[in-house]
Design an enzyme around this catalytic site. Structure first.
Site, PDB file in Angstrom:
ATOM      1  N   HIS A 372      41.717  37.950  40.954  1.00  0.00           N
ATOM      2  CA  HIS A 372      42.103  36.984  39.925  1.00  0.00           C
ATOM      3  C   HIS A 372      41.313  35.679  40.028  1.00  0.00           C
ATOM      4  O   HIS A 372      41.307  34.874  39.091  1.00  0.00           O
ATOM      5  CB  HIS A 372      43.610  36.685  40.024  1.00  0.00           C
ATOM      6  CG  HIS A 372      44.245  36.353  38.705  1.00  0.00           C
ATOM      7  ND1 HIS A 372      43.700  35.468  37.815  1.00  0.00           N
ATOM      8  CD2 HIS A 372      45.381  36.816  38.127  1.00  0.00           C
ATOM      9  CE1 HIS A 372      44.475  35.363  36.753  1.00  0.00           C
ATOM     10  NE2 HIS A 372      45.502  36.184  36.912  1.00  0.00           N
ATOM     11  N   ASP A 376      40.565  36.822  34.772  1.00  0.00           N
ATOM     12  CA  ASP A 376      41.996  36.828  34.507  1.00  0.00           C
ATOM     13  C   ASP A 376      42.472  38.209  34.067  1.00  0.00           C
ATOM     14  O   ASP A 376      41.679  39.151  33.910  1.00  0.00           O
ATOM     15  CB  ASP A 376      42.332  35.787  33.444  1.00  0.00           C
ATOM     16  CG  ASP A 376      42.009  34.379  33.908  1.00  0.00           C
ATOM     17  OD1 ASP A 376      42.151  34.109  35.126  1.00  0.00           O
ATOM     18  OD2 ASP A 376      41.615  33.546  33.072  1.00  0.00           O
TER      19      ASP A 376
END
Length: 399
Positions: A372, A376
Site C-alpha cells: 500500500h 492504493d
C-alpha cells in the site's frame, strides 16, 4: 606459505554463506580440481574446487556461517610443516566466483558402479562417512549422487531409510537447526511483513474458456514438448495486466517509486528445503508458448538444483500457486522489494451470473497482495480485474 581456502562470494548481493559440508577431511590430501567443500547461500548452493594440491586443514567446521572472503581453511604443500595452531588471517572480501555459477550441478546418478578414489577407496564426503558409521550403513552399498559420483550425507540417509523401511525426514520430537534456505526464507518473510504495508484482496474468475483453451493448446503443442499449465495462463495474463497497469510493476527504493520498464516475472517453486522464485526475464516480449516453455524449464531446473544466480535475480512481480494442493484462496507474502504478488487457487465448480440467471461455471480465485506504500486499493483492484478479464477472454493471451 599455505594456500588459503576462502568462502567464495557468489554474486554482488551475497552477505554470508555456510560451509555446509567438507568433501575433504581435515588432514587428508586434495588434488587440483577436486571438490573441497559445499557452500550454502541464501539463494543457491554450489561446490568449491581446490586450486592447488596438498594437505587440507579446516579452520571452519562444517555448518559454520561466514562472510564472503573469510578464510575457512588452508592447503599445505608437501614440503610445508603444518603448525599445531593454525593462523587466523584477515578476510579477503573481494574473493568471488562468477555470477553464472551453476547451483547444485549434479551429474546423472550412476546406474551400478560405485565411485572410488585412487587405491580403491570409496569417494564419500567426511560427513557422509561419519553418518554412515553412526547409522551402520556400508558405503559400498550406496550409490553417490554428488559431484563425480561422490557419496553425500543425503545418499547415506536415503540408504539408511530404505534399509529400515521407514520414511525419510525428521521424526517426532527431533530438533532441526534453522539454517540455509529455510533461515533466509524466515528472515525475508518476517522482514517483508515488518517493513511493508501489505494488504490482500481476492477476486473470483470464470475460467471455462481458459480450461478449453488449455486443453486445445496441450494437444496442439504436444509435438513441441510443451504442456501449458493453468499457472502459465495466469503468468501470461499477469504480464499483459502489468503492461496496462505499470504501477504494480514497481518498487519503493530510498523514498522513491521506481517503475520498471520490463516485466521480469517470478514463479514460486516449492522445494523440499523451501521456496525458490526463478524469474522469466522480459516476459512482456514473450508469447504464451514461450512463457510456458520458460516456466517449465525453470521449474525443472529448480527441482534439480541447477538454477543459476541470474535465474533467481531481478524479479519485478511474482506469481505463486497452491491450486494443485486443493487450496481455494490464501494470503501470499510479498517478495521484497516487489510491490505485488499474485496467488492462484484451485479450479472448482461454481456459478456465474448472466443477468438474474445463475449458470454453472468453472471458477478460480486469485489473491493479490500488494504494498500500500506503492499503490492504493483502487489501482490494485484495477490490475487484478485486468488479470481476470484476460483469463475470462483468454484469446487475448494469444495476441
Amino acid at each position: 606459505m599455505p594456500s588459503e581456502i576462502y568462502l567464495v562470494k557468489v554474486g554482488m548481493t551475497m552477505e554470508e554463506g555456510t560451509v555446509e559440508e567438507w568433501y575433504i577431511a581435515d588432514g587428508d590430501r586434495v588434488e587440483p580440481g577436486e571438490m573441497l567443500y559445499r557452500l550454502e547461500t541464501e539463494k543457491v548452493n554450489l561446490d568449491v574446487d581446490a586450486e592447488t594440491a596438498g594437505t587440507v586443514k579446516h579452520l571452519a567446521d562444517a555448518g559454520t556461517t561466514c562472510k564472503p572472503g573469510d578464510v575457512v581453511g588452508f592447503i599445505y604443500a608437501d614440503e610445508e610443516e603444518i603448525p599445531a595452531v593454525l593462523p587466523t588471517p584477515k578476510p579477503q572480501p573481494d574473493v568471488a566466483v562468477a555470477t553464472d555459477t551453476v547451483a547444485d550441478d549434479k551429474p546423472d546418478k550412476p546406474a551400478a558402479a560405485k565411485p572410488r578414489r585412487a587405491g580403491g577407496r570409496i569417494a564419500a564426503s567426511p560427513v557422509a562417512r561419519k553418518l554412515a558409521g553412526e547409522l551402520g550403513v556400508d558405503l559400498a552399498d550406496v550409490t553417490g549422487t554428488g559431484p563425480r559420483g561422490r557419496i553425500t550425507k543425503e545418499d547415506v540417509q536415503t540408504a539408511a531409510d530404505a534399509a529400515a523401511a521407514a520414511p525419510a525426514g525428521p521424526q517426532a520430537g527431533s530438533s532441526i537447526p534453522l539454517s540455509g534456505m529455510r533461515r533466509t526464507i524466515a528472515e525475508r518473510m518476517h522482514g517483508s511483513l515488518r517493513d511493508t504495508a501489505q494488504l490482500t484482496m481476492d477476486m473470483e474468475v470464470a475460467v471455462d474458456d481458459a480450461v478449453k483453451l488449455r486443453r486445445d493448446l496441450v494437444a496442439e503443442w504436444e509435438s513441441d514438448g510443451i504442456r501449458v499449465t493453468y499457472t502459465d495462463l495466469v503468468l501470461a495474463a499477469a504480464t499483459k495486466a502489468l503492461g496496462q497497469h505499470p504501477a504494480m510493476n514497481s518498487a519503493l527504493h530510498d523514498d522513491a517509486l521506481v517503475r520498471f520498464e520490463a516485466v521480469h516475472l517470478g514463479l514460486a517453486v516449492a522445494l523440499d528445503e523451501g521456496l525458490i522464485v526463478p524469474v522469466i526475464k522480459d516476459a512482456q516480449s514473450k508469447s504464451l508458448k514461450e512463457i510456458a516453455a520458460h516456466s517449465a524449464d525453470l521449474a525443472t531446473r529448480a527441482r534439480d538444483g541447477k538454477l543459476t544466480l541470474d535465474d533467481v535475480e531481478g524479479g519485478t512481480f511474482t506469481v505463486t500457486s497452491l491450486g494443485m494442493y486443493g487450496v481455494d484462496t490464501f494470503t501470499p507474502i510479498l517478495n521484497p522489494p516487489q510491490a505485488g504478488i499474485l496467488g492462484v487457487g484451485r479450479i472448482y465448480d461454481g456459478i456465474r451470473w448472466e443477468g438474474d440467471t445463475a449458470v454453472k461455471a468453472a471458477m478460480m480465485r486469485l489473491s493479490l497482495t500488494w504494498d500500500h506504500r506503492v499503490l492504493d486499493g483502487a489501482p490494485a483492484a484495477e490490475f487484478l480485474a485486468a488479470v481476470r478479464d484476460c483469463l475470462e477472454s483468454p484469446y487475448r493471451l494469444l495476441v
